[in-house]
Scaffold this motif. Structure first.
Motif, PDB file in Angstrom:
ATOM      1  N   TRP A 107      16.855   7.692   5.658  1.00 53.77           N
ATOM      2  CA  TRP A 107      16.884   6.591   6.634  1.00 53.77           C
ATOM      3  C   TRP A 107      18.248   5.904   6.662  1.00 53.77           C
ATOM      4  CZ3 TRP A 107      13.888   6.807   2.230  1.00 53.77           C
ATOM      5  CH2 TRP A 107      14.208   5.941   1.186  1.00 53.77           C
ATOM      6  N   GLU A 108      18.926   5.873   5.545  1.00 53.81           N
ATOM      7  CA  GLU A 108      20.237   5.223   5.483  1.00 53.81           C
ATOM      8  C   GLU A 108      21.312   6.148   6.070  1.00 53.81           C
ATOM      9  OE1 GLU A 108      20.618   2.253   5.045  1.00 53.81           O
ATOM     10  OE2 GLU A 108      22.585   1.801   4.224  1.00 53.81           O
ATOM     11  N   ALA A 109      21.188   7.448   5.813  1.00 51.91           N
ATOM     12  CA  ALA A 109      22.117   8.402   6.431  1.00 51.91           C
ATOM     13  C   ALA A 109      21.982   8.341   7.952  1.00 51.91           C
ATOM     14  CB  ALA A 109      21.817   9.816   5.919  1.00 51.91           C
TER      15      ALA A 109
ATOM     16  N   GLY B 255      21.682  14.624  -1.067  1.00 53.19           N
ATOM     17  CA  GLY B 255      20.441  13.851  -1.158  1.00 53.19           C
ATOM     18  C   GLY B 255      19.268  14.798  -1.278  1.00 53.19           C
ATOM     19  N   ASP B 256      18.176  14.307  -1.871  1.00 54.81           N
ATOM     20  CA  ASP B 256      17.036  15.185  -2.153  1.00 54.81           C
ATOM     21  C   ASP B 256      16.457  15.828  -0.895  1.00 54.81           C
ATOM     22  OD1 ASP B 256      15.878  12.866  -1.109  1.00 54.81           O
ATOM     23  OD2 ASP B 256      14.373  12.657  -2.708  1.00 54.81           O
ATOM     24  N   TRP B 257      16.689  15.230   0.264  1.00 52.69           N
ATOM     25  CA  TRP B 257      16.133  15.754   1.525  1.00 52.69           C
ATOM     26  C   TRP B 257      17.049  16.803   2.160  1.00 52.69           C
ATOM     27  CZ3 TRP B 257      19.199  14.520   5.866  1.00 52.69           C
ATOM     28  CH2 TRP B 257      20.241  13.623   5.588  1.00 52.69           C
TER      29      TRP B 257
ATOM     30  N   THR C 274       7.205   7.625 -13.682  1.00 53.77           N
ATOM     31  CA  THR C 274       7.350   8.803 -14.546  1.00 53.77           C
ATOM     32  C   THR C 274       8.027   9.923 -13.765  1.00 53.77           C
ATOM     33  OG1 THR C 274       5.337   8.201 -15.699  1.00 53.77           O
ATOM     34  CG2 THR C 274       6.053  10.512 -15.878  1.00 53.77           C
ATOM     35  N   HIS C 275       9.041  10.525 -14.344  1.00 55.65           N
ATOM     36  CA  HIS C 275       9.693  11.688 -13.739  1.00 55.65           C
ATOM     37  C   HIS C 275       9.507  12.885 -14.658  1.00 55.65           C
ATOM     38  CE1 HIS C 275      11.428   8.953 -10.860  1.00 55.65           C
ATOM     39  NE2 HIS C 275      12.019   9.956 -10.233  1.00 55.65           N
ATOM     40  N   VAL C 276       9.031  13.965 -14.071  1.00 52.61           N
ATOM     41  CA  VAL C 276       8.787  15.199 -14.818  1.00 52.61           C
ATOM     42  C   VAL C 276       9.743  16.262 -14.313  1.00 52.61           C
ATOM     43  CG1 VAL C 276       7.090  17.037 -15.134  1.00 52.61           C
ATOM     44  CG2 VAL C 276       6.355  14.666 -15.187  1.00 52.61           C
ATOM     45  N   LEU C 277      10.281  17.043 -15.209  1.00 59.08           N
ATOM     46  CA  LEU C 277      11.059  18.223 -14.829  1.00 59.08           C
ATOM     47  C   LEU C 277      10.319  19.453 -15.322  1.00 59.08           C
ATOM     48  CD1 LEU C 277      14.740  17.192 -15.632  1.00 59.08           C
ATOM     49  CD2 LEU C 277      13.716  17.540 -13.373  1.00 59.08           C
TER      50      LEU C 277
ATOM     51  N   HIS D 183      30.391   4.563  -4.954  1.00 56.72           N
ATOM     52  CA  HIS D 183      30.015   3.264  -4.389  1.00 56.72           C
ATOM     53  C   HIS D 183      28.499   3.148  -4.344  1.00 56.72           C
ATOM     54  CE1 HIS D 183      34.149   2.922  -2.639  1.00 56.72           C
ATOM     55  NE2 HIS D 183      34.025   4.237  -2.573  1.00 56.72           N
ATOM     56  N   GLU D 184      27.954   2.080  -4.884  1.00 59.83           N
ATOM     57  CA  GLU D 184      26.498   1.899  -4.899  1.00 59.83           C
ATOM     58  C   GLU D 184      26.163   0.501  -4.358  1.00 59.83           C
ATOM     59  OE1 GLU D 184      23.532   3.470  -5.454  1.00 59.83           O
ATOM     60  OE2 GLU D 184      22.617   1.490  -5.207  1.00 59.83           O
ATOM     61  N   ALA D 185      25.189   0.475  -3.431  1.00 67.21           N
ATOM     62  CA  ALA D 185      24.829  -0.792  -2.788  1.00 67.21           C
ATOM     63  C   ALA D 185      24.200  -1.781  -3.765  1.00 67.21           C
ATOM     64  CB  ALA D 185      23.859  -0.513  -1.641  1.00 67.21           C
TER      65      ALA D 185
ATOM     66  N   GLY E 289      19.018   5.078  -8.383  1.00 66.57           N
ATOM     67  CA  GLY E 289      18.265   5.143  -7.128  1.00 66.57           C
ATOM     68  C   GLY E 289      16.769   5.204  -7.370  1.00 66.57           C
ATOM     69  N   ARG E 290      16.136   6.238  -6.864  1.00 65.09           N
ATOM     70  CA  ARG E 290      14.680   6.359  -7.001  1.00 65.09           C
ATOM     71  C   ARG E 290      14.258   6.894  -8.371  1.00 65.09           C
ATOM     72  NH1 ARG E 290      13.740   9.961  -2.157  1.00 65.09           N
ATOM     73  NH2 ARG E 290      15.971   9.795  -1.793  1.00 65.09           N
ATOM     74  N   ALA E 291      15.224   7.167  -9.244  1.00 60.38           N
ATOM     75  CA  ALA E 291      14.916   7.582 -10.626  1.00 60.38           C
ATOM     76  C   ALA E 291      15.692   6.650 -11.551  1.00 60.38           C
ATOM     77  CB  ALA E 291      15.326   9.034 -10.855  1.00 60.38           C
TER      78      ALA E 291
HETATM   79  C1  LIG Z   1       8.034   6.906  -8.516  1.00 61.54           C
HETATM   80  C2  LIG Z   1       8.735   8.219  -8.304  1.00 61.54           C
HETATM   81  C3  LIG Z   1       8.381   9.310  -9.072  1.00 61.54           C
HETATM   82  C4  LIG Z   1       9.033  10.523  -8.881  1.00 61.54           C
HETATM   83  N1  LIG Z   1       8.719  11.574  -9.696  1.00 61.54           N
HETATM   84  C5  LIG Z   1       9.475  12.692  -9.636  1.00 61.54           C
HETATM   85  C6  LIG Z   1       9.259  13.729 -10.584  1.00 61.54           C
HETATM   86  O1  LIG Z   1       8.380  13.661 -11.429  1.00 61.54           O
HETATM   87  N2  LIG Z   1      10.083  14.818 -10.537  1.00 61.54           N
HETATM   88  C7  LIG Z   1      11.079  14.940  -9.596  1.00 61.54           C
HETATM   89  O2  LIG Z   1      11.804  15.940  -9.628  1.00 61.54           O
HETATM   90  N3  LIG Z   1      11.274  13.975  -8.673  1.00 61.54           N
HETATM   91  C8  LIG Z   1      10.507  12.856  -8.679  1.00 61.54           C
HETATM   92  N4  LIG Z   1      10.719  11.849  -7.774  1.00 61.54           N
HETATM   93  C9  LIG Z   1      11.714  12.066  -6.710  1.00 61.54           C
HETATM   94  C10 LIG Z   1      13.133  11.751  -7.211  1.00 61.54           C
HETATM   95  O3  LIG Z   1      13.180  10.498  -7.819  1.00 61.54           O
HETATM   96  C11 LIG Z   1      14.057  11.762  -6.001  1.00 61.54           C
HETATM   97  O4  LIG Z   1      13.954  13.012  -5.344  1.00 61.54           O
HETATM   98  C12 LIG Z   1      15.525  11.577  -6.391  1.00 61.54           C
HETATM   99  O5  LIG Z   1      15.684  10.545  -7.335  1.00 61.54           O
HETATM  100  C13 LIG Z   1      16.338  11.270  -5.133  1.00 61.54           C
HETATM  101  O6  LIG Z   1      17.699  11.105  -5.475  1.00 61.54           O
HETATM  102  P1  LIG Z   1      18.787  10.882  -4.355  1.00 61.54           P
HETATM  103  O7  LIG Z   1      20.061  10.647  -5.065  1.00 61.54           O
HETATM  104  O8  LIG Z   1      18.720  11.967  -3.350  1.00 61.54           O
HETATM  105  O9  LIG Z   1      18.359   9.556  -3.558  1.00 61.54           O
HETATM  106  P2  LIG Z   1      18.233   8.051  -4.072  1.00 61.54           P
HETATM  107  O10 LIG Z   1      17.666   8.015  -5.430  1.00 61.54           O
HETATM  108  O11 LIG Z   1      17.486   7.320  -2.995  1.00 61.54           O
HETATM  109  O12 LIG Z   1      19.731   7.530  -4.157  1.00 61.54           O
HETATM  110  C14 LIG Z   1      20.424   6.955  -3.078  1.00 61.54           C
HETATM  111  C15 LIG Z   1      21.285   5.815  -3.595  1.00 61.54           C
HETATM  112  O13 LIG Z   1      22.050   5.311  -2.495  1.00 61.54           O
HETATM  113  C16 LIG Z   1      22.077   3.884  -2.570  1.00 61.54           C
HETATM  114  N5  LIG Z   1      22.365   3.380  -1.237  1.00 61.54           N
HETATM  115  C17 LIG Z   1      21.526   3.291  -0.160  1.00 61.54           C
HETATM  116  N6  LIG Z   1      22.191   2.829   0.891  1.00 61.54           N
HETATM  117  C18 LIG Z   1      23.492   2.627   0.510  1.00 61.54           C
HETATM  118  C19 LIG Z   1      24.658   2.196   1.183  1.00 61.54           C
HETATM  119  N7  LIG Z   1      24.648   1.864   2.495  1.00 61.54           N
HETATM  120  N8  LIG Z   1      25.814   2.099   0.476  1.00 61.54           N
HETATM  121  C20 LIG Z   1      25.857   2.447  -0.849  1.00 61.54           C
HETATM  122  N9  LIG Z   1      24.760   2.882  -1.521  1.00 61.54           N
HETATM  123  C21 LIG Z   1      23.592   2.979  -0.855  1.00 61.54           C
HETATM  124  C22 LIG Z   1      20.670   3.555  -3.095  1.00 61.54           C
HETATM  125  O14 LIG Z   1      20.636   2.247  -3.617  1.00 61.54           O
HETATM  126  C23 LIG Z   1      20.463   4.637  -4.135  1.00 61.54           C
HETATM  127  O15 LIG Z   1      20.976   4.254  -5.389  1.00 61.54           O
HETATM  128  C24 LIG Z   1      10.045  10.645  -7.892  1.00 61.54           C
HETATM  129  C25 LIG Z   1      10.386   9.546  -7.098  1.00 61.54           C
HETATM  130  C26 LIG Z   1       9.742   8.341  -7.299  1.00 61.54           C
HETATM  131  C27 LIG Z   1      10.132   7.159  -6.464  1.00 61.54           C
END
Ligand SMILES: Cc1cc2nc3c(=O)[nH]c(=O)nc-3n(C[C@H](O)[C@H](O)[C@H](O)COP(=O)(O)OP(=O)(O)OC[C@H]3O[C@@H](n4cnc5c(N)ncnc54)[C@H](O)[C@@H]3O)c2cc1C
Length: 404
Positions: free
Chosen positions: A252-254, A378-380, A54-57, A33-35, A41-43
């Motif tokens: 913050w959403e969790a 989640g990444d955190w 830009t995302h680097v691995l 399920h995606e909002a 998300g952030r990638a």
């Molecule tokens: C500009 C930028 C550059 C970055 N560069 C790097 C990099 O070079 N290398 C690297 O390793 N990492 C990088 N990062 C970090 C990396 O993008 C994040 O750590 C990672 O994408 C987080 O993934 P996630 O799934 O934990 O969270 P998110 O990507 O935040 O995913 C959460 C998802 O939940 C959805 N959501 C929120 N609330 C609800 C709800 N109530 N119901 C349903 N869905 C919901 C959101 O829309 C989102 O799609 C970067 C981040 C940014 C923003």
């Protein structure tokens, strides 16, 4: 609980995609399920096809690379600078080639600036567990090393200014980077859409995962220590012995859905500037010291610049400043041009809460399963690891295994 459950993964960021893939591979019936109207998300890819940022691995990101392998996209992530990274110092006009493998630092020409023996010992010390204080404090006696090597690494890996970044967050990064091949630097060849999100969705489709976009989780019903239902706009999904949920959401959403959950409170922005500038040749990746821009990625249709921990910088006034920095490094490195003085059209993307701030205060993440029938990703959520793609994949995979 046994295999063959119905699992609802909430959030289609990288953690949610990894959780759904793992759970489906273990034989569960998965709905994601995606909002919003898109995954990643952030990638993610923006509507025009470009990346949000830009995302680097790195080679050290073994879980993220394994995820790419599993979705059939590993070959799409390429090493734009195999061996050594070009780093241009705007203050001195010097272009260096810094080896990505520490063993090659024996060659002074490939060594990071300030990497003397005492500096190297300071790096080793920072890599030990249980170090306290900020990164800037830990390297106060090594200003050249701090400016030329530690600060760029900290900004890239922790998205936090060294004056605020906790050295305890840097330690695990340094320890992981010491392994052979760990410093290899990879970027998506064409972009996050074609090279990450689309292959992940295709792999999930092959596993029979249902994707519901525009399906925001509004609330969670709970009773005692159990989650009893997920509440969406169009109805509730009961949770029980046979039906469980994985929340793969930003902190913050969790916290909104699970009041009282301990989550990181402070976040740090990342600003990306994408210049519509066609360059010839293969993708390139370069570092910049002493300017506004930190990293420059050149791909055929665009030149993208990353500014991590991008405090107050968000104005259009940055565009000509950053472009002049790009021009200088491009001319110094002899990159295929042309490199006109006037900036080409530029799109600024500011992610206000790109990652948590990795400061000195460091509370561990909450439990994997804070309630029965519910797991968190989640990444955190990765103990001891900064919030990155690697952490998102690791925690997603772990949550996908949480129900057997
Ligand atoms: C500009 C930028 C550059 C970055 N560069 C790097 C990099 O070079 N290398 C690297 O390793 N990492 C990088 N990062 C970090 C990396 O993008 C994040 O750590 C990672 O994408 C987080 O993934 P996630 O799934 O934990 O969270 P998110 O990507 O935040 O995913 C959460 C998802 O939940 C959805 N959501 C929120 N609330 C609800 C709800 N109530 N119901 C349903 N869905 C919901 C959101 O829309 C989102 O799609 C970067 C981040 C940014 C923003």
């Amino acid at each position: 609980m046994s295999q063959g459950l119905t699992l609802h993964v909430v959030g289609a960021g990288i953690a949610g995609l990894a959780a759904a893939l793992e759970a489906a591979a273990r034989g569960h019936a998965v709905t994601l399920h995606e909002a919003t109207g898109f995954a990643g998300g952030r990638a993610r890819a923006l509507p025009d096809g470009g990346d949000n940022g830009t995302h680097v691995l790195l080679g050290a990101n073994t879980a993220a690379l394994d995820f790419l392998e599993r979705i059939g996209a590993r070959h799409r992530w390429i090493e734009p600078e195999p061996g050594s990274l070009p780093v241009y110092d705007l203050a001195t006009g010097r272009l260096r080639q810094v080896a990505l493998d520490p063993r090659r630092w024996r060659d002074p020409a490939r060594r990071p600036p300030g990497m003397t023996w005492p500096g190297f010992l300071a790096v080793l010390r920072a890599g030990l567990p249980w170090q306290g204080g900020t990164v800037a404090e830990a390297f106060a006696r090594h200003p050249v090393l701090l400016r030329g090597f530690v600060a760029p690494l900290v900004l890239a890996a922790l998205n936090t200014d060294p004056a605020e970044a906790g050295v305890a967050w840097l330690g695990p990064v340094l320890r992981r980077l010491a392994r052979p091949g760990a410093g290899r630097l990879l970027v998506a060849r064409d972009g996050l859409g074609p090279d990450l999100v689309q292959p992940a969705l295709a792999a999930l489709g092959r596993q029979g995962v249902r994707l519901q976009l525009g399906h925001r989780l509004r609330g969670i019903e709970r009773q005692g220590g159990r989650a009893t239902a997920l509440v969406f706009g169009d109805g509730a999904v009961p949770l029980d012995r046979r039906t469980a949920a994985i929340l793969a959401l930003p902190p913050w959403e969790a916290a909104r859905l699970l009041p009282g959950l301990a989550v990181p409170a402070q976040h740090a922005p990342i600003l990306n500037l994408h210049f519509a500038h066609a360059t010839g040749g293969p993708p390139r990746f370069l570092g910049l010291l002493g300017g506004a821009a930190q990293w420059v990625l050149l791909r055929p249709g665009a030149v993208s610049v990353t500014i991590s921990a991008a405090g107050g910088q968000a104005s259009d006034a940055l565009v000509p400043v950053v472009w002049s920095e790009i021009r200088r490094v491009a001319l110094a490195a002899g990159l295929p041009g042309p490199w006109p003085e006037t900036p080409p059209p530029c799109r600024l993307v500011r992610e206000q809460r790109a990652t948590p701030l990795h400061g000195v205060e460091r509370a561990g993440p909450p439990r994997l399963r804070p309630l029965r029938h519910l797991a968190l990703a989640g990444d955190w959520m990765a103990p001891g690891l900064p919030a990155t793609l690697e952490a998102a994949v690791r925690t997603g995979r772990r949550a996908g295994q949480a129900f057997g």
